[in-house]
Design an enzyme around this catalytic site. Sequence first.
Site, mmCIF file in Angstrom:
data_model
loop_
_atom_site.group_PDB
_atom_site.id
_atom_site.type_symbol
_atom_site.label_atom_id
_atom_site.label_comp_id
_atom_site.label_asym_id
_atom_site.label_seq_id
_atom_site.Cartn_x
_atom_site.Cartn_y
_atom_site.Cartn_z
ATOM 1 N N SER A 259 0.813 -1.206 0.000
ATOM 2 C CA SER A 259 0.000 0.000 0.000
ATOM 3 C C SER A 259 0.855 1.268 0.000
ATOM 4 O O SER A 259 1.704 1.411 -0.866
ATOM 5 C CB SER A 259 -0.942 -0.073 1.196
ATOM 6 O OG SER A 259 -2.078 0.661 0.906
ATOM 7 N N LYS A 263 4.221 2.090 -2.362
ATOM 8 C CA LYS A 263 4.595 3.302 -3.123
ATOM 9 C C LYS A 263 6.041 3.656 -2.744
ATOM 10 O O LYS A 263 6.876 3.963 -3.605
ATOM 11 C CB LYS A 263 3.670 4.484 -2.785
ATOM 12 C CG LYS A 263 2.156 4.202 -2.896
ATOM 13 C CD LYS A 263 1.339 5.456 -2.566
ATOM 14 C CE LYS A 263 -0.021 5.231 -1.927
ATOM 15 N NZ LYS A 263 -1.048 4.593 -2.689
ATOM 16 N N TRP A 350 -10.104 0.273 -5.006
ATOM 17 C CA TRP A 350 -9.585 1.618 -4.694
ATOM 18 C C TRP A 350 -8.180 1.788 -5.292
ATOM 19 O O TRP A 350 -7.798 2.867 -5.735
ATOM 20 C CB TRP A 350 -9.573 1.762 -3.171
ATOM 21 C CG TRP A 350 -9.077 3.061 -2.596
ATOM 22 C CD1 TRP A 350 -8.009 3.224 -1.766
ATOM 23 C CD2 TRP A 350 -9.663 4.365 -2.752
ATOM 24 N NE1 TRP A 350 -7.895 4.550 -1.399
ATOM 25 C CE2 TRP A 350 -8.891 5.265 -1.991
ATOM 26 C CE3 TRP A 350 -10.768 4.859 -3.455
ATOM 27 C CZ2 TRP A 350 -9.169 6.634 -1.917
ATOM 28 C CZ3 TRP A 350 -11.043 6.222 -3.385
ATOM 29 C CH2 TRP A 350 -10.254 7.085 -2.623
ATOM 30 N N HIS A 400 -7.610 -5.738 0.368
ATOM 31 C CA HIS A 400 -6.369 -4.960 0.478
ATOM 32 C C HIS A 400 -5.568 -5.462 1.683
ATOM 33 O O HIS A 400 -5.908 -5.164 2.830
ATOM 34 C CB HIS A 400 -6.817 -3.502 0.687
ATOM 35 C CG HIS A 400 -5.713 -2.519 0.741
ATOM 36 N ND1 HIS A 400 -4.979 -2.165 -0.357
ATOM 37 C CD2 HIS A 400 -5.231 -1.775 1.783
ATOM 38 C CE1 HIS A 400 -4.085 -1.246 -0.011
ATOM 39 N NE2 HIS A 400 -4.221 -1.005 1.277
HETATM 40 C C1 GCU Z 1 -5.446 4.754 1.741
HETATM 41 C C2 GCU Z 1 -4.866 5.521 0.591
HETATM 42 C C3 GCU Z 1 -4.068 4.614 -0.342
HETATM 43 C C4 GCU Z 1 -3.055 3.828 0.441
HETATM 44 C C5 GCU Z 1 -3.737 3.093 1.568
HETATM 45 C C6 GCU Z 1 -2.797 2.350 2.517
HETATM 46 O O1 GCU Z 1 -6.444 3.898 1.310
HETATM 47 O O2 GCU Z 1 -5.914 6.164 -0.067
HETATM 48 O O3 GCU Z 1 -3.420 5.383 -1.336
HETATM 49 O O4 GCU Z 1 -2.363 2.941 -0.398
HETATM 50 O O5 GCU Z 1 -4.423 4.014 2.385
HETATM 51 O O6 GCU Z 1 -1.642 2.702 2.641
HETATM 52 O O7 GCU Z 1 -3.282 1.428 3.174
#
Ligand code: GCU
Length: 421
Positions: A259, A263, A350, A400
């Site tokens: 997540s 990144k 998402w 997720h």
């Molecule tokens: C949120 C955010 C995402 C990210 C996620 C996470 O949902 O919008 O961009 O990847 O958190 O880090 O769990």
Amino acid sequence: MKRPLWLFFFLFLTLSAQTLTTEANYDESKVGAYTLPDPLLLANGKTVRDASTWKSQRRPEIFRLFESEVYGKSAPKPSKLEFEVTSREAKALGGDATRKEVTIWLTPKQKMHLLVYLPNDTKRPYPVFLGLNFRGNHAVANDPGITMSTAWMREAPGVENHRATEASRGTEAGRFQVKTILRRGYAVATVYYGDIFPDRKDALADSIIPHFYRPGQTTPDPGQWNALAAWAWGLSRVMDYFEKDRDIDAKHVAVWGHSRLGKAALWAGATDQRFAMVISNDSGEGGAALARRNFGETVERINTSFPHWFCGNYKKYNKDVAALPVDQHELLALIAPRPLYVASAEDDQWADPRGEFLSAVGAGPVYSLFHATGLGTDQMPGLHQPIMNTIGYHIRAGKHDVTEYDWEQFLTFADKHWKAR
Ligand code: GCU
């Protein structure tokens, strides 16, 4: 003339609805047309035809754009890094592992805590999976010997008043699968991401960033780093340590993340070519997913919810994503020709699984310059049909998260690329 109060309310509501596109799009037919920037097209209009032109000209062009427009430029490696091994236990996890804890002094005042597990039954140096964690090192395994984090933390099970309690031990163990990884002959290493930049909008002052301000500077410039780049920078500092640790095979370090930390792992892989393999799990917007695809989270949404993640310049694209000089397939291309794995989850719309897949497809031409097969297909596979070329990809059922299934694929992918080492 006196206007009724309700009129002001009405105007306020209409205006705020316009400033943020409220509903995320989940309808494939409404994604709309978009044109991706061509990773092989040089700024001078010529096309890159070989790996050496990519390396000397086009890669630096793309890299600089990501640096100034998306993640921000980080500080260089500090001149005075200090490493202090604070504990070593040869019989951790019921004798299966050696556990080491290392304090990495980033500056004489700012430190981060590294936890390393080494498998006990194979020969050192070990290839390693390095990833940041969300809840403190003590959350990644059910091991009472791990030092508990005392840092600020987001609320989570076992966290009270933003501090970890004993009840938070092992709460992230499902995502780390430490024993499984060790059994396959790999070491595991992790740092709590909040040691580098606490994940809050107002935490800049407590982060690593001010330690590198110029005299008189009070905030990063619009093209300078923010939380994501700081997390990635922290991963590179672990790499600096690995280069001095004889237990670790620094030529075989896989950097991974889930997540927002996915990144950060991708940006770490782009900024630091010492990482020999990069793994992104459900990294979504600002990670593996294409920014131009209007599906799930958008640039505007992420910059609004998490203004502390990307650099100031990235906010310019909130309402005009087509003006971005790069897209995320080019971030993936910066990893070439190193093995790269992108993982998606079906219920994680998402993060736009198709956008993550298409981004991996879009990095392919750069892998081809190195005579490597990127994904080798532009057809998105069905559930649980992993692709494993120099770029790997899977989409699994479920939400997720990082699961046993994900790790099974990452380990198989690492075996495939590193078995002959
Ligand atoms: C949120 C955010 C995402 C990210 C996620 C996470 O949902 O919008 O961009 O990847 O958190 O880090 O769990």
